[in-house]
Motif scaffolding. Sequence first.
Motif, PDB file in Angstrom:
ATOM      1  N   LEU A 169       2.680   0.354   9.663  1.00  0.00           N
ATOM      2  CA  LEU A 169       2.752  -0.922   8.970  1.00  0.00           C
ATOM      3  C   LEU A 169       2.241  -0.828   7.542  1.00  0.00           C
ATOM      4  N   ASP A 170       1.261   0.030   7.320  1.00  0.00           N
ATOM      5  CA  ASP A 170       0.623   0.105   6.006  1.00  0.00           C
ATOM      6  C   ASP A 170       1.325   1.038   5.035  1.00  0.00           C
ATOM      7  N   ASN A 171       2.463   1.604   5.443  1.00  0.00           N
ATOM      8  CA  ASN A 171       3.210   2.481   4.546  1.00  0.00           C
ATOM      9  C   ASN A 171       4.376   1.792   3.856  1.00  0.00           C
ATOM     10  N   TRP A 172       4.467   0.466   4.004  1.00  0.00           N
ATOM     11  CA  TRP A 172       5.459  -0.299   3.252  1.00  0.00           C
ATOM     12  C   TRP A 172       4.852  -0.729   1.929  1.00  0.00           C
ATOM     13  N   ASP A 173       5.531  -0.447   0.842  1.00  0.00           N
ATOM     14  CA  ASP A 173       5.061  -0.796  -0.498  1.00  0.00           C
ATOM     15  C   ASP A 173       4.972  -2.321  -0.636  1.00  0.00           C
ATOM     16  N   PRO A 174       3.790  -2.865  -0.981  1.00  0.00           N
ATOM     17  CA  PRO A 174       3.655  -4.324  -1.119  1.00  0.00           C
ATOM     18  C   PRO A 174       4.616  -4.934  -2.137  1.00  0.00           C
ATOM     19  N   ILE A 175       4.918  -4.215  -3.222  1.00  0.00           N
ATOM     20  CA  ILE A 175       5.872  -4.760  -4.195  1.00  0.00           C
ATOM     21  C   ILE A 175       7.219  -4.989  -3.529  1.00  0.00           C
ATOM     22  N   ILE A 176       7.650  -4.043  -2.718  1.00  0.00           N
ATOM     23  CA  ILE A 176       8.938  -4.154  -2.037  1.00  0.00           C
ATOM     24  C   ILE A 176       8.898  -5.238  -0.968  1.00  0.00           C
ATOM     25  N   ALA A 177       7.868  -5.205  -0.145  1.00  0.00           N
ATOM     26  CA  ALA A 177       7.771  -6.186   0.947  1.00  0.00           C
ATOM     27  C   ALA A 177       7.679  -7.609   0.405  1.00  0.00           C
ATOM     28  N   ASN A 178       6.844  -7.828  -0.600  1.00  0.00           N
ATOM     29  CA  ASN A 178       6.714  -9.158  -1.184  1.00  0.00           C
ATOM     30  C   ASN A 178       7.979  -9.581  -1.919  1.00  0.00           C
ATOM     31  N   GLY A 179       8.624  -8.621  -2.585  1.00  0.00           N
ATOM     32  CA  GLY A 179       9.845  -8.947  -3.309  1.00  0.00           C
ATOM     33  C   GLY A 179      10.959  -9.387  -2.383  1.00  0.00           C
ATOM     34  N   LEU A 180      11.090  -8.720  -1.245  1.00  0.00           N
ATOM     35  CA  LEU A 180      12.104  -9.123  -0.266  1.00  0.00           C
ATOM     36  C   LEU A 180      11.753 -10.461   0.372  1.00  0.00           C
ATOM     37  N   ALA A 181      10.458 -10.739   0.487  1.00  0.00           N
ATOM     38  CA  ALA A 181      10.010 -11.968   1.149  1.00  0.00           C
ATOM     39  C   ALA A 181      10.220 -13.214   0.295  1.00  0.00           C
ATOM     40  N   GLN A 182      10.636 -13.044  -0.950  1.00  0.00           N
ATOM     41  CA  GLN A 182      10.909 -14.214  -1.789  1.00  0.00           C
ATOM     42  C   GLN A 182      12.004 -15.088  -1.189  1.00  0.00           C
ATOM     43  N   ASP A 183      12.997 -14.454  -0.593  1.00  0.00           N
ATOM     44  CA  ASP A 183      14.185 -15.177  -0.142  1.00  0.00           C
ATOM     45  C   ASP A 183      14.400 -15.176   1.360  1.00  0.00           C
ATOM     46  N   ARG A 184      13.521 -14.475   2.119  1.00  0.00           N
ATOM     47  CA  ARG A 184      13.768 -14.340   3.555  1.00  0.00           C
ATOM     48  C   ARG A 184      12.480 -13.967   4.270  1.00  0.00           C
ATOM     49  N   GLU A 185      12.535 -13.990   5.580  1.00  0.00           N
ATOM     50  CA  GLU A 185      11.413 -13.495   6.369  1.00  0.00           C
ATOM     51  C   GLU A 185      11.516 -11.987   6.484  1.00  0.00           C
ATOM     52  N   VAL A 186      10.378 -11.330   6.344  1.00  0.00           N
ATOM     53  CA  VAL A 186      10.282  -9.891   6.494  1.00  0.00           C
ATOM     54  C   VAL A 186       9.491  -9.590   7.762  1.00  0.00           C
ATOM     55  N   ILE A 187      10.021  -8.708   8.589  1.00  0.00           N
ATOM     56  CA  ILE A 187       9.316  -8.275   9.799  1.00  0.00           C
ATOM     57  C   ILE A 187       9.182  -6.763   9.748  1.00  0.00           C
ATOM     58  N   ILE A 188       7.956  -6.273   9.843  1.00  0.00           N
ATOM     59  CA  ILE A 188       7.716  -4.840   9.942  1.00  0.00           C
ATOM     60  C   ILE A 188       6.982  -4.585  11.251  1.00  0.00           C
ATOM     61  N   PHE A 189       7.218  -3.423  11.848  1.00  0.00           N
ATOM     62  CA  PHE A 189       6.608  -3.173  13.149  1.00  0.00           C
ATOM     63  C   PHE A 189       6.396  -1.678  13.356  1.00  0.00           C
ATOM     64  N   ASP A 190       5.499  -1.369  14.285  1.00  0.00           N
ATOM     65  CA  ASP A 190       5.298   0.004  14.741  1.00  0.00           C
ATOM     66  C   ASP A 190       6.098   0.193  16.012  1.00  0.00           C
ATOM     67  N   ASN A 191       7.042   1.117  16.000  1.00  0.00           N
ATOM     68  CA  ASN A 191       7.799   1.390  17.208  1.00  0.00           C
ATOM     69  C   ASN A 191       6.897   2.070  18.242  1.00  0.00           C
ATOM     70  N   LYS A 192       7.390   2.254  19.419  1.00  0.00           N
ATOM     71  CA  LYS A 192       6.579   2.696  20.563  1.00  0.00           C
ATOM     72  C   LYS A 192       5.776   3.970  20.242  1.00  0.00           C
ATOM     73  N   GLY A 193       4.464   3.898  20.477  1.00  0.00           N
ATOM     74  CA  GLY A 193       3.582   5.039  20.302  1.00  0.00           C
ATOM     75  C   GLY A 193       3.158   5.311  18.868  1.00  0.00           C
ATOM     76  N   VAL A 194       3.618   4.498  17.925  1.00  0.00           N
ATOM     77  CA  VAL A 194       3.316   4.704  16.504  1.00  0.00           C
ATOM     78  C   VAL A 194       2.229   3.727  16.049  1.00  0.00           C
ATOM     79  N   GLY A 195       1.296   4.201  15.214  1.00  0.00           N
ATOM     80  CA  GLY A 195       0.280   3.312  14.667  1.00  0.00           C
ATOM     81  C   GLY A 195      -0.474   2.570  15.756  1.00  0.00           C
TER      82      GLY A 195
END
Length: 280
Positions: free
Chosen positions: A46-72
């Motif tokens: 979860l912490d490897n997503w660049d905040p500039i990118i995540a926040n920029g995409l969130a301007q117009d939509r919901e952003v969902i990030i997740f750890d797949n099975k066994g990760v993080g």
Amino acid sequence: MGTLENLAVNAPTQYINVNGTNYAYRRFGKNTGIPIIGFQHFTGTLDNWDPIIANGLAQDREVIIFDNKGVGNSDGKTPDNVLEMTKDAIKFIKALGIEKFDVLGFSLGGFIAQYLGVQYSEMVRKIVMVGTAPQGAKVLEEFYDLIGRGSQLSPSELFLYIFFTKSEKSLSKGKETLQRLFERSKDRDKDTAEKSVMAQAKAITDWGKTSDINISEIKHPVLIIQGSNDEMMDSDTSYEIFKSIPNAVLSYYPDSAHGSFFQYPEMFVSQANQFLNNFE
């Protein structure tokens, strides 16, 4: 939820139990319309997503990030193949009650994106792939060697080695990215465990030997982003993906490697939002 500037940094980590597996995830942005779901790179959390990118995409939509099975922070056993990773991701997405979504697949996440576009096409609207490769890519035979060459480096040195070129400009942007990735000081994700790392590594190398889908069947609008010198995935393989998918757009970023959108986050956000909002 906080202001736009700190959505990615302050979004709480949530958990959902799916068939006995607790998946860690964060969701933020406008809770309307079709969300975009992020599928992460090798060892990424979860912490490897660049905040500039995540926040920029969130301007117009919901952003969902997740750890797949066994990760993080997600428990369970990480599959050693991309197809099972994709099936686990779909179980998580359905458990959230999501019927339609956009895809942001980075590196290994781009492998999952290709399965989603072919085998779960009815659930997907648009796809963004960054720094990824098609099935059968010969460069993946060298994946273990590439990781081995960086094994003696510190975590920050390895990050720069994998994601950026050796130019002064690229490395400077890499150091800025590292600072952003550590803006979140509380409720951080755990590093991916060694067993999961090895499973992911096998999945990546086996992707280079797999041929069970035809990505020309992907009819969705697809945006492909790649760096000029991606040693891990071979920059030329993105052109192969572009030629195979009938409704794709391809953009190469200059003097950049596997982390091209880390190096040019503002340009990526502009292109991605234009694509997600307007391209048909």
